[in-house]
Design a protein around this motif. Structure first.
Motif, PDB file in Angstrom:
ATOM      1  N   LEU A  41      -3.564  -1.746   6.948  1.00  0.00           N
ATOM      2  CA  LEU A  41      -3.046  -1.162   5.700  1.00  0.00           C
ATOM      3  C   LEU A  41      -2.976  -2.186   4.572  1.00  0.00           C
ATOM      4  N   THR A  42      -3.326  -3.449   4.873  1.00  0.00           N
ATOM      5  CA  THR A  42      -3.367  -4.473   3.820  1.00  0.00           C
ATOM      6  C   THR A  42      -4.796  -4.667   3.310  1.00  0.00           C
ATOM      7  N   SER A  43      -5.744  -3.879   3.813  1.00  0.00           N
ATOM      8  CA  SER A  43      -7.166  -4.096   3.491  1.00  0.00           C
ATOM      9  C   SER A  43      -7.483  -3.798   2.020  1.00  0.00           C
ATOM     10  N   ALA A  44      -8.326  -4.648   1.446  1.00  0.00           N
ATOM     11  CA  ALA A  44      -8.775  -4.436   0.063  1.00  0.00           C
ATOM     12  C   ALA A  44      -9.700  -3.234  -0.035  1.00  0.00           C
ATOM     13  N   ARG A  91       0.788  -5.020   0.005  1.00  0.00           N
ATOM     14  CA  ARG A  91       0.675  -6.401  -0.448  1.00  0.00           C
ATOM     15  C   ARG A  91       1.945  -7.168  -0.078  1.00  0.00           C
ATOM     16  N   PRO A  92       1.863  -8.519  -0.022  1.00  0.00           N
ATOM     17  CA  PRO A  92       3.074  -9.303   0.275  1.00  0.00           C
ATOM     18  C   PRO A  92       4.220  -8.893  -0.658  1.00  0.00           C
ATOM     19  N   GLY A  93       5.405  -8.753  -0.088  1.00  0.00           N
ATOM     20  CA  GLY A  93       6.576  -8.349  -0.878  1.00  0.00           C
ATOM     21  C   GLY A  93       6.815  -6.851  -0.864  1.00  0.00           C
ATOM     22  N   ASP A  94       5.801  -6.054  -0.482  1.00  0.00           N
ATOM     23  CA  ASP A  94       6.017  -4.604  -0.373  1.00  0.00           C
ATOM     24  C   ASP A  94       6.949  -4.314   0.806  1.00  0.00           C
ATOM     25  N   GLU A  95       7.599  -3.157   0.747  1.00  0.00           N
ATOM     26  CA  GLU A  95       8.607  -2.852   1.775  1.00  0.00           C
ATOM     27  C   GLU A  95       8.132  -1.773   2.751  1.00  0.00           C
ATOM     28  N   VAL A  96       8.613  -1.904   3.979  1.00  0.00           N
ATOM     29  CA  VAL A  96       8.234  -0.983   5.052  1.00  0.00           C
ATOM     30  C   VAL A  96       9.507  -0.577   5.797  1.00  0.00           C
ATOM     31  N   ILE A  97       9.746   0.718   5.891  1.00  0.00           N
ATOM     32  CA  ILE A  97      10.972   1.198   6.536  1.00  0.00           C
ATOM     33  C   ILE A  97      10.778   1.250   8.047  1.00  0.00           C
ATOM     34  N   ASN A 154       2.561 -10.214   7.960  1.00  0.00           N
ATOM     35  CA  ASN A 154       1.692  -9.925   6.818  1.00  0.00           C
ATOM     36  C   ASN A 154       2.398 -10.152   5.474  1.00  0.00           C
ATOM     37  N   GLY A 155       3.593 -10.730   5.513  1.00  0.00           N
ATOM     38  CA  GLY A 155       4.287 -11.057   4.261  1.00  0.00           C
ATOM     39  C   GLY A 155       4.988  -9.881   3.624  1.00  0.00           C
ATOM     40  N   ALA A 156       5.039  -8.743   4.329  1.00  0.00           N
ATOM     41  CA  ALA A 156       5.770  -7.590   3.794  1.00  0.00           C
ATOM     42  C   ALA A 156       7.221  -7.652   4.289  1.00  0.00           C
ATOM     43  N   VAL A 157       8.039  -6.732   3.792  1.00  0.00           N
ATOM     44  CA  VAL A 157       9.492  -6.823   4.008  1.00  0.00           C
ATOM     45  C   VAL A 157       9.980  -5.623   4.834  1.00  0.00           C
ATOM     46  N   PRO A 158      10.407  -5.845   6.090  1.00  0.00           N
ATOM     47  CA  PRO A 158      10.985  -4.726   6.842  1.00  0.00           C
ATOM     48  C   PRO A 158      12.324  -4.317   6.247  1.00  0.00           C
ATOM     49  N   VAL A 159      12.553  -3.026   6.157  1.00  0.00           N
ATOM     50  CA  VAL A 159      13.851  -2.512   5.708  1.00  0.00           C
ATOM     51  C   VAL A 159      14.427  -1.763   6.904  1.00  0.00           C
ATOM     52  N   PHE A 160      15.516  -2.308   7.453  1.00  0.00           N
ATOM     53  CA  PHE A 160      16.029  -1.803   8.728  1.00  0.00           C
ATOM     54  C   PHE A 160      17.037  -0.690   8.527  1.00  0.00           C
ATOM     55  N   LEU A 161      16.690   0.504   9.038  1.00  0.00           N
ATOM     56  CA  LEU A 161      17.679   1.571   9.177  1.00  0.00           C
ATOM     57  C   LEU A 161      18.491   1.294  10.436  1.00  0.00           C
ATOM     58  N   ASP A 162      19.643   1.912  10.525  1.00  0.00           N
ATOM     59  CA  ASP A 162      20.434   1.836  11.755  1.00  0.00           C
ATOM     60  C   ASP A 162      19.792   2.745  12.822  1.00  0.00           C
ATOM     61  N   LYS A 181       6.026   1.132   0.913  1.00  0.00           N
ATOM     62  CA  LYS A 181       4.637   1.577   1.101  1.00  0.00           C
ATOM     63  C   LYS A 181       4.412   2.307   2.430  1.00  0.00           C
ATOM     64  N   ALA A 182       5.311   2.106   3.397  1.00  0.00           N
ATOM     65  CA  ALA A 182       5.034   2.673   4.724  1.00  0.00           C
ATOM     66  C   ALA A 182       6.316   2.830   5.519  1.00  0.00           C
ATOM     67  N   VAL A 183       6.217   3.653   6.555  1.00  0.00           N
ATOM     68  CA  VAL A 183       7.237   3.733   7.604  1.00  0.00           C
ATOM     69  C   VAL A 183       6.529   3.338   8.899  1.00  0.00           C
ATOM     70  N   MET A 184       7.142   2.430   9.640  1.00  0.00           N
ATOM     71  CA  MET A 184       6.556   2.022  10.929  1.00  0.00           C
ATOM     72  C   MET A 184       7.700   1.931  11.930  1.00  0.00           C
ATOM     73  N   MET A 185       7.702   2.806  12.906  1.00  0.00           N
ATOM     74  CA  MET A 185       8.783   2.770  13.901  1.00  0.00           C
ATOM     75  C   MET A 185       8.298   3.362  15.223  1.00  0.00           C
ATOM     76  N   ALA A 186       9.094   3.095  16.279  1.00  0.00           N
ATOM     77  CA  ALA A 186       8.698   3.505  17.635  1.00  0.00           C
ATOM     78  C   ALA A 186       9.448   4.749  18.069  1.00  0.00           C
ATOM     79  N   HIS A 187       8.821   5.542  18.913  1.00  0.00           N
ATOM     80  CA  HIS A 187       9.502   6.623  19.628  1.00  0.00           C
ATOM     81  C   HIS A 187      10.260   5.949  20.774  1.00  0.00           C
ATOM     82  N   ALA A 188      11.586   5.893  20.659  1.00  0.00           N
ATOM     83  CA  ALA A 188      12.392   5.028  21.532  1.00  0.00           C
ATOM     84  C   ALA A 188      12.422   5.544  22.973  1.00  0.00           C
TER      85      ALA A 188
END
Ligand SMILES: Cc1ncc(COP(=O)(O)O)c(C=O)c1O
Length: 480
Positions: free
Chosen positions: A105-108, A117-123, A139-147, A170-177
């Protein structure tokens, strides 16, 4: 003896050998070894196979092609068909799959406004396995942690709007727990509304289903791993299927992503020829890319800063046999979970037992469901229970007791990841490395009180009953 006769004899002997040598690794329903309580190990998970997998691996080794070939191609096709996805690309681990899925997802090659891009946020969410999250930081992006919701172990979506920053997220990335699908209806609607990518880490959930109501009110089911833009699998031994090491990136719909993931998996190259083939594009010496001279060999042209994360063909040969077992393995996981749940129900004063997402209660007749209209059918990775805050013992006490009886348990992987040394260090190095939403009390509760027992398909009813009896013995001892 002819070559074919030798091969047939090797496979005949392999089959005989494996039947004897691997008796304890057979699916529970096929096991004939005696279970001796307190002596036989009851692991929380283990590779489960028969002589069929061993013969398939040996056959592939005799061929000695080694690198991804006919078995790899077939398994990629079969996995994609199983999940109803466009394509699947095999890789060497679930962690590699997560790294590739995120890096893609960082591809040009993606539209500028979607490219991460670096600094973008991912939930994402705070409790879970580290390599669901580390690719974001790598990849220099910023995870935003939900509880996390302690009962489902999935993200608590009450914080979703607070987590979102227009233009930054820019994205949500999480696991099916632990096999429990997260609330896909809410997350997919949120991603669609805000133009976000979704990566489902499906490493612990192959075989799980998510149900949504149609217009006529009838429920329709789709497998987890087929909802996001990309999803990932792990085939490490405790997982739903095993190739020893191994993983996969599923390309759900968008074939642009297939070319990018494949490029990054295969050294970053622009060429997409499979191993052993040349000139699939019919213009191997006809491209002009970057600042290379026109006609420079396409096989050695690199459009991404890539990796080499491919598995071997003998692994795929094992995987093809394993995949045929997916339905029976899933049924066994669900039956084992149910047996544990029913057998431990009288201890509900000491433990909070996990619930599938959208369920409000368990009863011996089935789950009760919330008003969303959605339901889930987890192919459980484990049977999670939380020690109640007022119980006179801790989850570590229980783990120690069961361990002495040779019963394996696990805590929910890394617990609250933000408290792990690597994440504490990342924050020290850069205070803006990640953000958290709220106090993460649910993730802390999971870290402090959760424990899971095994439900893997190699367990037998005797083993499960021994687990149930042992938890009762522990509680009796603690409350005497
Ligand atoms: C949710 C999740 N994602 C990713 C992984 C990593 O998979 P692997 O061990 O194949 O690298 C795991 C490992 O158990 C996991 O539980």
């Amino acid at each position: 003896m002819t070559q074919e006769e030798i091969r047939a004899e090797i496979l005949r002997l392999t089959r005989e050998y494996s039947k004897q040598a691997h008796a304890v690794s057979r699916p529970g329903a096929l096991r004939e070894d005696a279970f001796v309580p307190g002596e036989t190990t009851v692991p929380y998970a283990a590779r489960t196979f028969t002589e069929d997998e061993v013969c398939s691996a040996v056959d592939s080794m005799l061929e000695f092609w080694l690198t991804l070939g006919k078995n790899g191609e077939a398994l990629e096709r079969e996995l994609a068909a199983t999940l109803g996805n466009k394509r699947t690309l095999l890789v060497n681990s679930g962690s590699s799959a997560n790294l590739l899925a995120f890096s893609a997802l960082t591809s040009a090659k993606l539209p500028a406004e979607r490219r991460i891009r670096p600094g973008d946020e991912v939930i994402t969410c705070a409790a879970g396995f580290p390599t669901t999250v580390t690719p974001i930081l790598q990849n220099g992006a910023v995870p935003v942690f939900l509880d996390n919701d302690p009962l489902t172990a999935n993200a608590d979506l009450a914080g979703l709007d607070e987590a979102y920053r227009p233009g930054k997220t820019k994205a949500v990335m999480m696991a099916h727990a632990l096999g429990n699908p997260f609330d896909l209806a809410t997350i997919t609607a949120f991603c669609e509304k805000n133009g976000l990518w979704l990566i489902e880490d499906n490493c612990d959930a192959l075989g799980s289903l998510y149900y949504t109501p149609g217009e006529n009110g009838e429920l329709s089911a789709r497998p987890t791993g087929s909802f996001g833009d990309l999803s990932t699998q792990s085939f490490y031994p405790p997982h739903h299927l095993t190739l020893g090491e191994g993983g996969a990136v599923n390309i759900v719909r968008d074939m642009r992503l297939k070319l990018i993931v494949e490029s990054m998996r295969d050294w970053g190259r622009d060429c997409w020829c499979p191993s052993g083939q040349d000139n699939t594009c019919n213009k191997r010496f006809g491209w002009q890319l970057g600042e290379l001279p026109k006609g420079y060999d396409h096989k050695y042209t690199y459009s991404h800063l890539g990796y080499n994360l491919k598995p071997l063909d003998p692994q795929a040969a094992i995987g093809r046999v394993q995949l045929k077992r997916l339905d029976t393995f899933t049924a066994a996981r669900i039956a084992n979970w149910e047996r544990l749940r029913a057998g431990l129900d009288d201890l509900a004063g000491f433990f909070d037992f996990s619930l599938p997402t959208h369920a409000t209660a368990w009863t011996p007749e089935g789950f009760q469901w919330d008003d969303s209209g959605c339901r889930t059918a987890p192919s459980w990775f484990g049977f999670q229970m939380l020690v109640k805050p007022d119980a006179p013992f801790s989850h570590s006490d229980l783990a120690r007791f069961l361990n002495a009886r040779k019963i394996g348990t696990r805590m929910f992987f890394g617990g609250n990841l933000t408290r792990q040394p690597a994440f504490v260090q990342a924050k020290k190095d850069n205070p803006a490395a990640f953000r958290t939403v709220g106090a993460l009390t649910g993730a802390d509760r999971i870290m402090n009180a959760a424990l899971f027992l095994g439900v893997y398909p190699g367990l037998t009813p005797d083993m499960i009953d021994y687990m149930i009896a042992s938890v009762h013995d522990f509680v009796a001892e603690q409350t005497r």
